[in-house]
Structures are given as C-alpha cells and as structure tokens.
Enzyme design. Sequence first.
Site, short mmCIF file in Angstrom:
data_model
loop_
_atom_site.label_atom_id
_atom_site.label_comp_id
_atom_site.label_asym_id
_atom_site.label_seq_id
_atom_site.Cartn_x
_atom_site.Cartn_y
_atom_site.Cartn_z
N HIS A 121 6.06 -3.60 -6.80
CA HIS A 121 6.31 -3.12 -8.16
C HIS A 121 5.42 -3.94 -9.10
O HIS A 121 5.06 -5.07 -8.82
CB HIS A 121 7.79 -3.34 -8.48
CG HIS A 121 8.26 -2.74 -9.77
ND1 HIS A 121 8.03 -3.33 -10.99
CD2 HIS A 121 8.99 -1.62 -10.02
CE1 HIS A 121 8.60 -2.61 -11.94
NE2 HIS A 121 9.17 -1.56 -11.39
N ASP A 199 11.44 -10.29 -3.61
CA ASP A 199 11.96 -9.35 -4.59
C ASP A 199 13.00 -8.48 -3.89
O ASP A 199 12.68 -7.66 -3.04
CB ASP A 199 10.80 -8.50 -5.11
CG ASP A 199 11.24 -7.34 -6.00
OD1 ASP A 199 12.44 -7.12 -6.16
OD2 ASP A 199 10.34 -6.63 -6.52
N GLN A 202 15.52 -3.75 -4.56
CA GLN A 202 15.89 -2.53 -3.84
C GLN A 202 16.64 -2.82 -2.55
O GLN A 202 17.04 -1.88 -1.85
CB GLN A 202 14.63 -1.72 -3.54
CG GLN A 202 13.86 -1.28 -4.76
CD GLN A 202 14.62 -0.28 -5.61
OE1 GLN A 202 15.51 0.42 -5.14
NE2 GLN A 202 14.26 -0.19 -6.88
N LYS A 225 20.86 -1.94 -10.63
CA LYS A 225 20.58 -1.10 -9.47
C LYS A 225 21.71 -1.19 -8.43
O LYS A 225 21.66 -0.48 -7.41
CB LYS A 225 19.24 -1.49 -8.83
CG LYS A 225 18.05 -1.30 -9.76
CD LYS A 225 16.76 -1.74 -9.09
CE LYS A 225 15.59 -1.78 -10.05
NZ LYS A 225 15.21 -0.46 -10.61
N CYS A 364 5.97 2.59 -11.41
CA CYS A 364 5.50 1.21 -11.64
C CYS A 364 4.87 0.63 -10.39
O CYS A 364 5.01 -0.57 -10.09
CB CYS A 364 6.64 0.31 -12.14
SG CYS A 364 7.27 0.77 -13.76
#
Length: 406
Positions: A121, A199, A202, A225, A364
């Site tokens: 991202h 990261d 997700q 999220k 993104c």
Amino acid sequence: MFDIHEIRSQFTILNQQVNGKPLVYLDNAATSQKPNSVLEVWNQYYTEINANVHRGIHTLSQLATEEMELSRRKIQKFINAKHDFEVIFTKGTTEGLNLIAYILTQKLKKDDEIIISYLEHHSNIVPWQMLCERTGAKLRVIPIDENGILQLDYLDQYLSEKTKVVSVNQVSNALGVVNPIEEIIAKTRKNSDAYIVIDGAQSAPHFTIDVQKMDCDFFVFSGHKMYAPMGTGILYGKQEILEDLPPFHGGGEMIATCSFDGTTYAGLPFKYEAGTPNVGGNIALGAAVDFIEKIGHSTIQNHENALLEYAQKQLLEIKNLKVYGEKANRTGVVSFNLEGTGISSDVGMILDKMGIAVRTGHHCTQPIMDFFNIAGTVRASFAIYNTFEEIDLLVEGVKKAQRMLS
C-alpha cells in the site's frame, strides 16, 4: 455453531436499502461495518464517562483511564505482545508506519538500504521514500510474478550488511495475496540486523496474530478494518527497540519532566502517545477484539475463505473476466476486471445502482496496477457478515455490467 443470521443481526447498517436495493456491502478491505456491541461501548463512553485519561483524580477520569488501559491489555492478548506497554495507540496503520519511519531516521545513513515489496500500500512506500530523502538511504523492491506472488530470491540477493529495514505487508489490500511472513523474517534475521516491520492492516481482521512467535520488531494495524471505529489503530514495538528510539510527537502526556532548560520523556507506552488520545475509539477497539474473539479466528477465516473460493469460481465462469492473483494464496479479496468494457469505475457504478458496494480504482497500490498495465480493478472484499447469496447478487451484477458496457 456459526449462525450467519445472528451475526448479521448485530450490524444494524446492513438492514438498509441503497438505491432501492438491499445493501450488499463488499468493501471490507477499505473499512468494515461496526457491530452494535462496539457502537454501544463507544456511545457509553461519551454518555457516561467522557473525560480525559491519565490526568485527573476525579471519578470520570479514573473510569476512562481504567477502560482504555483495559482495552490496551485486550489488544496485548489479541496480538500476544509480551508487555501491554509495547502496545501504542495510533490513528491507524498509516500513522503507525509514518511513526516508525520517522523515529528510525537517526539509525540510517547514506547508502543504507530499505527493502519493501511490490505489493505494498502507498502507506508502506511513501514514508520509506521520505526516510530515504532525509538520510540518503536507498529503496529496494521485491518484485512479484504474474500471480502477485513475491519473488523471494530477490530478497536473498538484496539482504546485506547495508539492509537496515525490511517492511512488508502480511496481506495485500489490492489482491488479497497472503505473503510468507515467517520465511521473510527468517531470511532477514539470518542475513542482516535490519528492523522488521509488518503491515497487518489486512491480516489482523482475519488471522490469529502472534507477534512474539512472528519475531517482528514492529507490527501495525487499523481498528476500522476490524469492526472498530475509524481513527483507531495500533503500533506494536519490542520494548528494547522502542526504549532506544526517540519520540514521534512532542506535547502533553509524553513527558516525564518539562522545563525551559529541557525535557525528559515518559516511559512506554506514553512516550509515543502525545496529546489527548481517541479515548472512546480506543475503548471501542477493545470491544471489537471481544467481538472477534467471541466468534473465533478459525470461524472467521473458514467462512471468509469459503466466500472467496465461491466468489472466484462464480466470477471466472463469466467470459472475459480476469482475476488478479488467481493462483496465489489469498484471503478475503477478489480483484478483477471485465476485459473490453472500459474502466473499473464503470462496473462499480453499475453495481452501486444495484445496492452492491465494491471498491474500484488502484486501491492505493499504483505500482501493482503498473505491473499489470491496468488503471485499476474491481475489488470485492469479505467479512464475517457476508453471505453466499450476496456473492450471487454480485455475480449477477457483474454480468449486467458486462452486458451494458460491451
């Protein structure tokens, strides 16, 4: 027993109609909907205990502090951090990554190297580019193949004594590809002394996270999220690393002493939590953790993977439809285009008229789109409340869009 109707009953927003059709919400990789239990906790804070934390001796301040610190401990358990003070509240993944890139400035010099991947991202690209501009370090990028799978032979080639940071996502937001984090970390540990940043924006909503077993130095994710309010997030960092690095923001709460002659900084976690925090949101993030753990990670993962498998099978039966990352190990996301029908937003607008919410565009992740030589994709992404019937509606909507745009 997993009862999808009982799950859906906890999300009042799903009962509405959009453009005269029942809402089919398939944009969960952008933000998930919030269960009533989370909204009730958020509302309770503002209607019953609204006060600033860590600063007052009065009852409401004490209650607010207790609730927010309880949430911190829930999150500590959720990601299996060793200490609760290794859990730093942020505004989200983007702030967490920017924080890390900023505080590592003094650790890098000219010609040092930072490794990221093609699957990142923009939030895991731009802060590192900015760090390179500040320090003279260089960015190296692990490429992908036609299925969006990282080519880790390049990681082997890139790792050296010059490598100071390796930062990759656990799951691609654009393609849903699950990266082999354990292998990446093992290779990095063997061949460099680099800081390892993961990261988890997700992955945290879908997987069991164990930062100690993972052995990352930093792990970041967003609350919005994973069924929590927007403006919430977490930065996990190992104690010894966070204690060694400088603060990010200066102001209230992050000081031990402050005078015009100089300032000393507070211990963890407050060193990195300057200013008034998003108290209600942080407390509600703990409630979102409760919601996830009550259902169970395995139940969530099994249901979402079944939805993905069903959706991909049905979509691939549509002529001239391409799924990106089709053969990769993926979770929760199917990203596709109708070839010969114009831009992805055209499909998205037609689906919206049918009450179906998907995301279109580059998500993104413009380097991924450049790799596939496309402007964007249609992305359907799933959560625990989605159903197979909703996927049937998506498939029929895509077929209608194809007829209209061909």
